[in-house]
Design an enzyme around this catalytic site. Structure first.
Site, PDB file in Angstrom:
ATOM      1  N   GLY A 159       0.811  -1.212   0.000  1.00  0.00           N
ATOM      2  CA  GLY A 159       0.000   0.000   0.000  1.00  0.00           C
ATOM      3  C   GLY A 159       0.845   1.263   0.000  1.00  0.00           C
ATOM      4  N   GLU A 216      13.211  -3.475  -7.219  1.00  0.00           N
ATOM      5  CA  GLU A 216      12.537  -3.588  -8.519  1.00  0.00           C
ATOM      6  C   GLU A 216      12.961  -2.453  -9.426  1.00  0.00           C
ATOM      7  OE1 GLU A 216       8.315  -3.420  -7.782  1.00  0.00           O
ATOM      8  OE2 GLU A 216       8.192  -5.563  -7.350  1.00  0.00           O
ATOM      9  N   TYR A 244      12.170   0.688 -11.310  1.00  0.00           N
ATOM     10  CA  TYR A 244      11.171   1.704 -11.032  1.00  0.00           C
ATOM     11  C   TYR A 244      10.445   2.081 -12.319  1.00  0.00           C
ATOM     12  CZ  TYR A 244       9.021   6.144  -9.750  1.00  0.00           C
ATOM     13  OH  TYR A 244       8.121   7.153  -9.552  1.00  0.00           O
ATOM     14  N   GLU A 277       1.323  -6.683  -6.208  1.00  0.00           N
ATOM     15  CA  GLU A 277       0.844  -7.189  -4.915  1.00  0.00           C
ATOM     16  C   GLU A 277      -0.482  -7.902  -5.116  1.00  0.00           C
ATOM     17  OE1 GLU A 277       0.385  -4.055  -1.980  1.00  0.00           O
ATOM     18  OE2 GLU A 277       2.347  -3.228  -2.446  1.00  0.00           O
ATOM     19  N   ARG A 321      -8.623  -9.699   0.277  1.00  0.00           N
ATOM     20  CA  ARG A 321      -9.828  -9.184   0.951  1.00  0.00           C
ATOM     21  C   ARG A 321     -10.776  -8.593  -0.085  1.00  0.00           C
ATOM     22  NH1 ARG A 321      -6.035  -4.903   1.266  1.00  0.00           N
ATOM     23  NH2 ARG A 321      -6.829  -3.121   0.089  1.00  0.00           N
ATOM     24  N   VAL A 337     -12.606  -1.698  -1.127  1.00  0.00           N
ATOM     25  CA  VAL A 337     -13.538  -0.560  -1.092  1.00  0.00           C
ATOM     26  C   VAL A 337     -14.254  -0.426  -2.435  1.00  0.00           C
ATOM     27  CG1 VAL A 337     -13.702   1.958  -0.881  1.00  0.00           C
ATOM     28  CG2 VAL A 337     -12.112   0.694   0.600  1.00  0.00           C
ATOM     29  N   ARG A 394     -15.162   8.262  -4.088  1.00  0.00           N
ATOM     30  CA  ARG A 394     -15.080   8.139  -2.626  1.00  0.00           C
ATOM     31  C   ARG A 394     -15.347   9.516  -2.025  1.00  0.00           C
ATOM     32  NH1 ARG A 394     -10.272   4.036  -0.786  1.00  0.00           N
ATOM     33  NH2 ARG A 394     -10.488   2.534  -2.501  1.00  0.00           N
TER      34      ARG A 394
END
Ligand code: MV4
Length: 449
Positions: free
Chosen positions: A165, A201, A203, A288, A292, A295, A338
């Protein structure tokens, strides 16, 4: 269906979202809440409510003993963790299962693997997902690290294995700063996560953030539900998400979707998951995996018609996936805004009393929010208070409807991000879909400065 009473280990709009799915399936709900959330909408609607502690999340929404006790006292037979809080805590998932409570989430071993970004990358690579060029696992020795960085070619990015994140990353433009940055990255990772492990990694300078929604039955079947474009973000906080991505062709979706679905089938993944990619010059690079519900899941629901929370509950209950890959059709376009209780331009939080509230409505307009007139937004938690999700047959039609819906939203009392969204929807780069992960922060900097 053997789940009869579901404990919702979360708060806010996602607690309400889970409650709604449960009730539509004939399942009773148990809300667990902090003292600050006693007046929350989902607490009112739930069949049972248990106060589990004071406002600070560590004493309530992260309080494993209090949550398990609440489940036992209310005889809940399943727990849904929502997002954030305990949702990606493998130990919690194990504790839930050890109490013979159904965990509505992935297998604990998969949560653990994907939580370690080095293990996640190794696993993704072994399953055939394309990776960002980089070190083969963790780097520990400085000489070896330098050699790898030179081989990849600068700029490189140093990431913490326990990060994710966006936390614990350092961009290094050349060999002169390398040693300083790798030491900084290690000690900051140690301080933040208790783990100094880092990896390297290439970039990518100006990518888009494209993520695929997947679902597995835990027994070797898995499907994908297409991608979401989440490139519009500020300081790793997403602001607006859309599905499908304006830049992904049907061919690329079906091709990469097929690869991620096969990977998830091969690992025996269970439940909902998101595979995150950076996308640059037409190529996908795995970064990644999130184990879960996210949102932004409603934009996927809007274009596929699949209720993702219902699907999570079904799979946790041992039922098969309700759709096959061939059943999934991607139809139309959806965008989520959001809405946060914060100043739309300087982003300072703006909690407090909501004196007036009216949600937008009409065809293809969805508002996921626990707000009501008279509600007091507590200052202790995330500032997101509502999600406005709009669907249209075309991206242009979706944007027109979204502008209309934003005009209808009334949230009086706190400042909100509605004016930010309204300004964003007028931007030519947004209208043409021409934006990357850097676009929003540059736009904000230029508006002020
Ligand atoms: C990167 C990157 C560029 N190159 N990795 C940030 C969050 C974490 N999920 C990974 N992140 C990045 N990894 C390489 N090799 C740029 C970012 C990044 C980013 C990624 C997605 C969405 C927003 C972002 C904002 C800044 C940096």
């Amino acid at each position: 269906m053997s789940i009869r009473r579901l404990l919702i280990a979360n708060r806010g709009e996602i607690a309400l979202r889970i409650h709604r799915a449960a009730h539509e399936m004939g399942i009773e709900t148990v809300a667990v809440h902090s003292t600050a959330d006693a007046e929350a909408m989902h607490v009112r609607l739930a069949d049972h409510a248990v106060c589990i502690g004071p406002p600070a999340a560590r004493d309530s929404y992260l309080n494993v003993a209090a949550i398990i006790s609440a489940a036992e006292i209310t005889q809940a037979d399943a727990i849904h963790p929502g997002y954030g809080f305990l949702s990606e805590n493998a130990k919690f998932a194990e504790i839930v299962e050890a109490h013979d409570i159904t965990w509505i989430g992935p297998k604990p071993e998969h949560i653990r693997t994907m939580g370690d970004k080095v293990e996640a990358k190794r696993t993704a690579g072994a399953l055939g997902l394309p990776l960002v060029p980089g070190s083969d696992g963790a780097v520990s020795e400085i000489g070896e690290a330098r050699r790898i960085a030179a081989e990849i070619g600068y700029p490189v990015i140093i990431k913490a294995a326990s990060g994710g994140g966006g936390r614990g990353m350092k961009v290094c433009t050349g060999p002169d700063e390398f040693e300083t940055l790798i030491q900084q990255a290690g000690s900051e990772a140690k301080a933040a996560f208790g783990d100094a492990t880092v990896y390297i990694e290439k970039y990518l300078g100006n990518p888009r953030h494209i993520e695929f929604q997947i679902f597995g039955d835990g027994k070797g079947k898995a499907i994908h539900l297409g991608e979401r474009d989440c490139s519009l973000q500020r300081r790793h906080q997403k602001v607006l998400e859309e599905a499908p991505s304006p830049v992904i062709s049907n061919n690329d979706r079906n091709h990469m979707g097929g690869i991620v679905a096969k990977a998830m089938a091969d690992m025996g993944y269970r439940g909902a998951g998101t595979i995150e990619f950076l996308w640059e010059d037409g190529k996908f690079y795995f970064i990644e995996m999130n184990t879960r519900l996210q949102v932004e899941h409603p934009v996927t629901e809007a274009i596929t018609g699949v209720d993702l929370v219902r699907e999570q509950i079904r799979i946790a209950d041992g039922l098969p996936l309700s759709v096959t890959q061939d059943d999934i059709e991607f139809k139309g376009h959806a965008i989520e805004c959001r809405i946060n209780a914060e100043d739309p331009w300087n982003f300072t939080p703006s909690p407090g009393a909501v004196t007036n509230y009216h949600a937008a409505g009409g065809m293809h307009v969805r508002v996921d929010s626990g707000l009501y007139a008279g509600y007091k937004i507590p200052p202790y938690y995330d500032s997101m208070i509502a999600k406005l999700i709009v669907y249209g047959r075309t991206r242009e039609g979706c944007i027109m409807r979204l502008k209309r819906a934003l005009e209808e939203m009334v949230i009086e009392g706190p400042k909100t991000s509605i004016p930010l969204h309204q300004a964003l929807l007028k931007e030519p780069d947004f209208l043409s879909g021409d934006y990357t992960i850097k676009w929003l922060e540059e736009w904000l900097a230029n508006r002020i400065g």
